[in-house]
Scaffold this motif. Sequence first.
Motif, PDB file in Angstrom:
ATOM      1  N   ASP A  90      -7.771  13.885   2.839  1.00 52.83           N
ATOM      2  CA  ASP A  90      -8.521  15.137   2.975  1.00 52.83           C
ATOM      3  C   ASP A  90      -7.747  16.016   3.964  1.00 52.83           C
ATOM      4  OD1 ASP A  90     -10.268  17.212   3.451  1.00 52.83           O
ATOM      5  OD2 ASP A  90     -12.053  15.934   3.543  1.00 52.83           O
TER       6      ASP A  90
ATOM      7  N   ASP B 126      -2.695   7.960   2.856  1.00 54.37           N
ATOM      8  CA  ASP B 126      -2.555   7.871   1.406  1.00 54.37           C
ATOM      9  C   ASP B 126      -2.671   9.289   0.862  1.00 54.37           C
ATOM     10  OD1 ASP B 126      -2.821   7.590  -1.325  1.00 54.37           O
ATOM     11  OD2 ASP B 126      -4.171   5.877  -1.215  1.00 54.37           O
ATOM     12  N   ASP B 127      -1.553   9.835   0.381  1.00 59.49           N
ATOM     13  CA  ASP B 127      -1.532  11.235  -0.040  1.00 59.49           C
ATOM     14  C   ASP B 127      -2.509  11.527  -1.174  1.00 59.49           C
ATOM     15  OD1 ASP B 127       0.251  12.467   1.730  1.00 59.49           O
ATOM     16  OD2 ASP B 127       1.967  11.618   0.680  1.00 59.49           O
ATOM     17  N   GLU B 128      -2.777  10.542  -2.013  1.00 56.84           N
ATOM     18  CA  GLU B 128      -3.677  10.777  -3.142  1.00 56.84           C
ATOM     19  C   GLU B 128      -5.136  10.889  -2.698  1.00 56.84           C
ATOM     20  OE1 GLU B 128      -3.182   8.093  -6.365  1.00 56.84           O
ATOM     21  OE2 GLU B 128      -1.178   8.858  -6.890  1.00 56.84           O
ATOM     22  N   ARG B 129      -5.474  10.345  -1.538  1.00 57.97           N
ATOM     23  CA  ARG B 129      -6.855  10.369  -1.053  1.00 57.97           C
ATOM     24  C   ARG B 129      -7.043  11.253   0.171  1.00 57.97           C
ATOM     25  NH1 ARG B 129      -8.246   5.971   1.278  1.00 57.97           N
ATOM     26  NH2 ARG B 129     -10.455   6.459   1.126  1.00 57.97           N
TER      27      ARG B 129
ATOM     28  N   GLN C  41       0.856  -1.179   0.000  1.00 61.98           N
ATOM     29  CA  GLN C  41       0.000   0.000   0.000  1.00 61.98           C
ATOM     30  C   GLN C  41       0.897   1.235   0.000  1.00 61.98           C
ATOM     31  OE1 GLN C  41      -2.361  -1.196   3.642  1.00 61.98           O
ATOM     32  NE2 GLN C  41      -4.041  -0.488   2.337  1.00 61.98           N
TER      33      GLN C  41
ATOM     34  N   PRO D 143     -11.024  10.744   5.223  1.00 62.61           N
ATOM     35  CA  PRO D 143     -10.618  10.093   3.974  1.00 62.61           C
ATOM     36  C   PRO D 143      -9.104  10.175   3.771  1.00 62.61           C
ATOM     37  CG  PRO D 143     -12.556  11.443   3.600  1.00 62.61           C
ATOM     38  CD  PRO D 143     -12.104  11.740   4.998  1.00 62.61           C
ATOM     39  N   GLY D 144      -8.500   9.032   3.456  1.00 58.74           N
ATOM     40  CA  GLY D 144      -7.069   8.981   3.221  1.00 58.74           C
ATOM     41  C   GLY D 144      -6.247   8.603   4.435  1.00 58.74           C
TER      42      GLY D 144
END
Length: 472
Positions: free
Chosen positions: A453, A448-451, A401, A429-430
Amino acid sequence: MKHSKSKRQFTLGMTSLERRGLFSLAGIYSLRMLGLFLILPVFSLYAHDLQGATPTLIGLALGAYGITQALLQIPFGLLSDRIGRKPVITAGLILFALGSMIAAMADTITGVIIGRALQGTGAIAAAVMALVADLTREEQRTKAMALIGLSIGMSFAIALAVGPVLNQWIGVPGLFWTTAVLAILGIGVLHLGVPHVTAPRHHLDVEPAPQQFLRVLGDSQLMRLALGIFILHLLLTASFVVLPISLRDESGLAPNFHGYVYLPVLITSILAMVPFIILAEKKRRMKEVFIGAVAILGLAELAWRYFHPSLAGTIAALWLFFTAFNLLEATLPSLVSKQSPAGSKGTAMGVYSTCQFLGAFVGGWAGGAVYEHFGLEGTFTFCAGAAALWLFFAATMRPPQYLRSQILSIGKVEPDEAKLLAKRLTEIPGVADAVVVAEEGVAYLKVDDERLDKAALTEINPTNRDQPIAVK
């Protein structure tokens, strides 16, 4: 001037006290690692003249520091929580210096083994990392650890290039005396350059916690990575039991020219690995890059097996080896960080480092024993087999991940409030995982930096709240 400017850019955002402590500790760590690595490219050439030397004992001497380092680094780190960082680091550097002196004065292989094992008792890695954490704020810690890692890599490159040159002037005993002097200089840097910490704290992101060992040891993915670093350093040490001999006797290269081979190979291999690091991290192809690097290690060992009489073949295999080695040295800690649960990174890295030093010990001993009974070809074949075993476990690991560890300073909270805050953080989120440690006043997150908030994370702002946290 450019070097000074790059330092300032790297430490942008750090206070002068943080920079002073960080660069001093990076210097101590790199001086110690330089001392350990200096003899790697020359020891097997020197040790045959020692009384009682056999290839097995020469390999054991080369890797002996690994077993004592592996056994003591975690206990010394925990001891530094109780009695302070500087006393533990000082004692470790003194032990390292004493071991270097014993090895320098030894005229038997047994004496060198004792000295090398004593060098390893100076197991200061965990205590140094803990002191770095004491001296840096949570938001600066990732940069601080990266600089420490960079200093280790530079020490390794310098040692391989300089070791053969210094050996020509002062011999291996002189190299051991040099390591003793470097350790003593490290003590001076520690007490003159590193700021005093009045109340050291335990940091779960860099230090192991005894209550988490079973959780980490039971994680099959983390154990795959621990096996990986074990085999990586087994290959390094076992290969250098025989590689200097192969360069001298099979490829016809005089020992004083070995450094002129190692340095350009290392520099170009580091440049070659950069695109693969970008591919692994930015393009999220970590598993594919990782498996490819392990396969390249095995191919390099096989190339040494079949082409070692050729200088060009040996150098080409060396370049393949170090390209893969440097790539794996960079990606393995990243994978451990991604894989470890929130608040368990320090424990996972402690197990990882222990396996690294065990690998150096087993690699030296086994490499010497295989060389004694089966020669150069047998040793390189053994190393290729170890790489093939690693390749199997690497191929069967789960894709990682792409989570990043993040630490939030939350101030003083009660235990019940800490549980509520952890639950609320995981609802953002994230945020994949969150652990709030009330006694440390910090929250450990896996994000998760892409998700992520970031606005929701900022809204919590736990250090400035006046009301108890309510779960929405």
